[in-house]
Design a protein around this motif. Structure first.
Motif, PDB file in Angstrom:
ATOM      1  N   TRP A 106     -45.684   2.334 -33.399  1.00 30.77           N
ATOM      2  CA  TRP A 106     -45.310   0.982 -33.033  1.00 30.77           C
ATOM      3  C   TRP A 106     -43.793   1.205 -32.783  1.00 30.77           C
ATOM      4  CZ3 TRP A 106     -49.590   1.786 -35.801  1.00 30.77           C
ATOM      5  CH2 TRP A 106     -50.692   1.455 -35.223  1.00 30.77           C
TER       6      TRP A 106
ATOM      7  N   PHE B 243     -43.147   4.139 -29.341  1.00 33.80           N
ATOM      8  CA  PHE B 243     -44.411   4.210 -28.579  1.00 33.80           C
ATOM      9  C   PHE B 243     -43.874   5.249 -27.351  1.00 33.80           C
ATOM     10  CE2 PHE B 243     -47.541   2.651 -25.714  1.00 33.80           C
ATOM     11  CZ  PHE B 243     -48.431   2.678 -26.817  1.00 33.80           C
TER      12      PHE B 243
ATOM     13  N   GLU C 298     -50.663  -3.950 -32.737  1.00 33.02           N
ATOM     14  CA  GLU C 298     -49.772  -4.096 -34.019  1.00 33.02           C
ATOM     15  C   GLU C 298     -50.489  -4.635 -35.065  1.00 33.02           C
ATOM     16  OE1 GLU C 298     -45.592  -4.888 -33.641  1.00 33.02           O
ATOM     17  OE2 GLU C 298     -45.620  -4.858 -31.464  1.00 33.02           O
TER      18      GLU C 298
ATOM     19  N   TRP D 115     -54.647   0.228 -30.037  1.00 36.64           N
ATOM     20  CA  TRP D 115     -53.713   0.310 -31.046  1.00 36.64           C
ATOM     21  C   TRP D 115     -52.674  -1.040 -31.163  1.00 36.64           C
ATOM     22  CZ3 TRP D 115     -53.368   5.006 -33.279  1.00 36.64           C
ATOM     23  CH2 TRP D 115     -54.239   5.673 -32.536  1.00 36.64           C
TER      24      TRP D 115
END
Length: 155
Positions: A101, A104, A84, A82
């Motif tokens: 993001w 979270f 960004e 994951w």
């Protein structure tokens, strides 16, 4: 001559696979890894869901294996999947929403729910169809908890 239709079918399948693979070949490795992980979830959930809906005959060993797979998958460290900039607004070929993001903590809470629900399923999947059915709702809810807020809906 009987093998000609079989060969044609296999060639068509291979070509379709290559076209699909080429369409996703530009995805970052992390996105490919998380999509593969999700496909493993889907495969094992398909086995359990098929049994729960009685579309597949209940098989205690197969149910136990699928549930154990889910529990193991949920425990894997997925943090490297994951990075960004790999959301659906930044790259084509993913349904991950930017909310992953920006929230979270919410993602982690949803992940904990999946860990708990998959462990509960693993504990009972081999104990009969009724036990499996009883564990499906919490498992489905755990999956939905993440998908509702963090995955682009199907069109």
């Amino acid at each position: 001559m009987k093998s000609l239709p079989l060969l044609a079918g296999l060639a068509t399948l291979a070509l379709g696979t290559l076209v699909h693979a080429d369409a996703h070949s530009n995805l970052p490795p992390a996105v490919k890894a998380r999509q593969a992980h999700m496909q493993l979830y889907a495969h094992n959930l398909g086995v359990l869901g098929g049994m729960a809906q009685e579309k597949i005959d209940y098989d205690a060993a197969a149910a136990s294996a699928a549930a154990a797979n889910l529990a193991a998958l949920a425990q894997l460290d997925q943090s490297s999947y994951w990075p960004e900039g790999t959301d659906n607004g930044a790259i084509e070929g993913t349904r991950a929403l930017p909310a992953i993001w920006t929230d979270f903590d919410g993602v982690m809470t949803a992940s904990e729910g999946l860990i708990e629900a998959s462990a509960a399923m693993s504990d009972v999947a081999g104990d009969g169809l009724d036990a499996l059915k009883g564990a499906m709702r919490p498992l489905g809810q755990a999956c939905s908890a993440c998908h509702q807020d963090y995955r682009q809906r199907d069109n």
